[in-house]
Scaffold this active site. Sequence first.
Site, PDB file in Angstrom:
ATOM      1  CB  CYS A  28      -0.932   0.010   1.210  1.00  0.00           C
ATOM      2  SG  CYS A  28      -2.033   1.450   1.241  1.00  0.00           S
ATOM      3  CB  CYS A  75      -2.019   4.488   4.337  1.00  0.00           C
ATOM      4  SG  CYS A  75      -3.402   3.798   3.396  1.00  0.00           S
ATOM      5  CB  SER A  76      -0.741   0.386   6.503  1.00  0.00           C
ATOM      6  OG  SER A  76      -1.767   0.954   7.314  1.00  0.00           O
ATOM      7  CB  CYS A  77      -4.897  -0.592   2.074  1.00  0.00           C
ATOM      8  SG  CYS A  77      -5.575   1.085   2.165  1.00  0.00           S
TER       9      CYS A  77
END
Length: 236
Positions: free
Chosen positions: A123, A126-128
């Site tokens: 991602c 961000c951190s999906c």
Amino acid sequence: MADHDHDHDHDRTVKPMVDEVTDFEVLEIALRELCIEKGIFTAEEHRRFTEFAEQIGPTPAARLVARSWLDPEFRALAIAEPMTASKEVGVDWLEPTGFGTPSDFTAFEILVDTPTVHHVIVCALCSCYPRPILGNSPEWYRTPNYRRRLVRYPRQVLSEFGLYLGEDIEIRVQDSNQKHRFMVMPMRPENTDGWTEDQLTEIVTRDCLIGVALPRAGVTTNVVVATRPAVHPVGE
């Protein structure tokens, strides 16, 4: 004497581990309390979901891959209808809230490796991450070092995880986002003929499902992968 004792006790007071609450923590507290106040969920439901989220791990996803290696019909189902296949290994993406993890997915796709194509997920913003089936993302997945460099130097970053791929293998970097979640279905390794689903499940590690490792006979989730320093650090 009383003043002296008071000063002495004051000096011994244990300071908090964190001097101040971060902006993100303030936002989380405010949003959580507002949702509870508005009746969107109760404090008990929040506690139950938090505990549920903490215990999720990648084993169901590993079993999904192992079953796909053994059963061509299930493999076809996993590729065409991954949400349905997830239920077959015990993952209902709507549990335990009845509406799923907030902003966790709109669509879920399983990326299938071939002898000439290798997939890896990231991602970049961000951190999906597909938490309902893989659990919480590893710390390194959320770092700028991984997020920014993988899209620029995928072959090098994979080598830093100990995964060396030949130039004849195409590396496809799949960027997760708020609308899409992904996991990788790696190829079945050699020397696993006759293995049961349980045996195959054990060698499909979390890193294999992200795409930074390949399943190998004798390598389980307990193995610590050797890494090497980055040639192109995040600042470049």
